[in-house]
Design a protein around this motif. Structure first.
Motif, short mmCIF file in Angstrom:
data_model
loop_
_atom_site.label_atom_id
_atom_site.label_comp_id
_atom_site.label_asym_id
_atom_site.label_seq_id
_atom_site.Cartn_x
_atom_site.Cartn_y
_atom_site.Cartn_z
N CYS A 297 1.02 -18.35 13.45
CA CYS A 297 -0.14 -19.24 13.40
C CYS A 297 -0.67 -19.61 14.78
CB CYS A 297 0.17 -20.50 12.59
SG CYS A 297 1.21 -21.69 13.45
N GLY A 298 0.12 -19.33 15.81
CA GLY A 298 -0.37 -19.59 17.16
C GLY A 298 -0.26 -21.02 17.64
N HIS A 299 0.35 -21.90 16.83
CA HIS A 299 0.56 -23.28 17.28
C HIS A 299 2.05 -23.53 17.48
CE1 HIS A 299 -3.53 -24.21 16.33
NE2 HIS A 299 -3.38 -23.88 15.07
N LEU A 300 2.35 -24.44 18.38
CA LEU A 300 3.74 -24.84 18.59
C LEU A 300 4.34 -25.34 17.28
CD1 LEU A 300 4.13 -26.83 21.89
CD2 LEU A 300 5.29 -24.74 21.18
N CYS A 301 5.57 -24.99 17.06
CA CYS A 301 6.21 -25.26 15.80
C CYS A 301 7.62 -25.73 16.09
CB CYS A 301 6.22 -23.94 15.04
SG CYS A 301 6.79 -24.06 13.39
N ILE B 102 10.20 -28.54 9.17
CA ILE B 102 9.51 -27.77 10.21
C ILE B 102 8.08 -28.27 10.25
CG2 ILE B 102 8.75 -25.48 10.97
CD1 ILE B 102 11.17 -24.26 9.70
N THR B 103 7.63 -28.64 11.44
CA THR B 103 6.27 -29.15 11.58
C THR B 103 5.45 -28.23 12.49
OG1 THR B 103 6.91 -30.52 13.47
CG2 THR B 103 7.00 -31.55 11.31
N VAL B 104 4.16 -28.14 12.16
CA VAL B 104 3.20 -27.44 13.02
C VAL B 104 2.12 -28.48 13.31
CG1 VAL B 104 1.58 -25.53 13.24
CG2 VAL B 104 3.62 -25.26 11.82
N GLY B 105 1.96 -28.85 14.55
CA GLY B 105 1.07 -29.97 14.85
C GLY B 105 1.55 -31.18 14.08
N GLN C 11 2.70 -20.56 6.05
CA GLN C 11 1.44 -19.97 6.48
C GLN C 11 0.28 -20.46 5.60
OE1 GLN C 11 1.84 -18.43 9.37
NE2 GLN C 11 -0.37 -18.63 9.40
N ALA C 12 0.54 -20.57 4.31
CA ALA C 12 -0.49 -21.05 3.39
C ALA C 12 -0.87 -22.49 3.71
CB ALA C 12 0.02 -20.94 1.95
N MET C 13 0.14 -23.32 4.06
CA MET C 13 -0.15 -24.71 4.43
C MET C 13 -1.03 -24.76 5.68
SD MET C 13 1.05 -27.22 2.58
CE MET C 13 1.20 -28.63 3.70
N VAL C 14 -0.69 -23.93 6.66
CA VAL C 14 -1.46 -23.93 7.92
C VAL C 14 -2.90 -23.47 7.65
CG1 VAL C 14 -1.68 -22.87 10.21
CG2 VAL C 14 0.57 -23.58 9.37
N SER C 15 -3.06 -22.47 6.78
CA SER C 15 -4.41 -21.98 6.48
C SER C 15 -5.21 -23.04 5.72
CB SER C 15 -4.35 -20.72 5.61
OG SER C 15 -3.53 -19.77 6.20
N ARG C 16 -4.49 -23.82 4.92
CA ARG C 16 -5.19 -24.80 4.10
C ARG C 16 -5.59 -26.03 4.92
NH1 ARG C 16 -2.89 -27.17 -1.55
NH2 ARG C 16 -4.75 -28.38 -2.06
N TYR C 17 -4.76 -26.42 5.88
CA TYR C 17 -5.04 -27.62 6.68
C TYR C 17 -5.00 -27.28 8.17
CZ TYR C 17 -3.97 -29.77 2.20
OH TYR C 17 -3.95 -30.09 0.86
N ALA D 124 -2.75 -28.89 11.51
CA ALA D 124 -1.81 -28.02 12.22
C ALA D 124 -2.16 -27.90 13.69
CB ALA D 124 -1.78 -26.63 11.57
N ALA D 125 -3.42 -28.13 14.02
CA ALA D 125 -3.87 -27.93 15.41
C ALA D 125 -3.77 -29.19 16.26
CB ALA D 125 -5.31 -27.41 15.40
N ILE D 126 -3.38 -30.31 15.63
CA ILE D 126 -3.30 -31.58 16.40
C ILE D 126 -2.21 -31.49 17.47
CG2 ILE D 126 -2.82 -34.05 16.32
CD1 ILE D 126 -3.89 -34.10 13.50
#
Lengths: 156, 156
Positions: free
Chosen positions: B86-90, B106-109, B144-150, B154-156
């Motif tokens: 996803c390209g974001h820190l995780c 596991i958190t992304v943003g 991945q589905a969560m990141v695509s949906r929100y 995820a980018a915060i």
């Protein structure tokens, strides 16, 4: 814990909502009933880390059980206050090494509403009762703002 | 760890992306170089908990250091794979009592992309290498589905 208390039993802040909640959590984690006859001010007192108290502490040390329990009570109180305000289940997750370094997260649904690094957990505390309230209110407001901004993620 | 290995050195699954990443993390946590001359299959082998192996284990036990390290490696590998996709820190956060009960996030943003309760950590493992891959791919897809949906959270 300390020779002299820095919180007065008549401090009006003791009546504020978050402080009342925090005392409830501190009492809840007191499994041996040691706090039973203690006033709220006396129970809160070890959470105040004045400059003078800090000077007396070693720079590096493992946090003791009471400090760990206080840290847990503090973040549980934050989580429960957020939960009450936003109406969704809210849970804190504390990951702390025995050296007192770690991270604490509070999540609402799939939303992270607080994410902090914990360092030097043996020095956990606030400059004053007022600082405790101010810092906690800030966290609570930020969490509430996150929930308002992303209600769908908080509701998952 | 076990008398007989259940993973073959020629298993084609050893070439799959996530398994390669997992081996990298298992080797990374091997601070004493014990794994240096071990094949990938041998390093992965203790993560396979077949019915037969499970029968040999006590029902209740504290997880040992190797098991804890394997659990960490596994969730680190998941987090890093999600990060790469996803390209974001995780980051993974594991909170485990010494009795082997806890929770891993596991958190992304500010988005929680995985949230699991850990129970009986001393029995951590997968029925087979294939089960390991299937279960991990499922977690990765859900994340991945969560990141695509929100994507904003995820980018915060």
């Amino acid at each position: 814990m300390y020779d002299e208390m820095v919180i007065s039993d008549t401090d009006p802040l003791l009546e504020s909502e978050f402080i009342i909640e925090l005392v409830r959590h501190l009492r809840a984690l007191d499994s041996y009933g040691a706090y039973e006859k203690w006033s709220d001010a006396r129970i809160l007192d070890p959470l105040i880390m004045t400059r003078e108290r800090k000077k007396e502490m070693p720079l590096i040390a493992d946090p003791d059980d009471v400090t760990l329990s206080n840290i847990r009570a503090y973040y549980n109180a934050l989580a429960l206050t957020i939960e009450r305000e936003c109406g969704h289940l809210c849970s804190p997750l504390i990951s702390l090494s025995h050296e007192g370094f770690g991270r604490v997260l509070i999540t609402v649904g799939k939303l992270v509403v607080m994410d902090r690094v914990l360092r030097d957990a043996h020095l956990f505390g606030f400059r004053s009762l007022e600082a405790l309230k101010t810092e906690s209110d800030k966290i609570l407001n930020q969490a509430q703002a996150m929930v308002s901004r992303y209600p769908a993620v908080a509701a998952i």
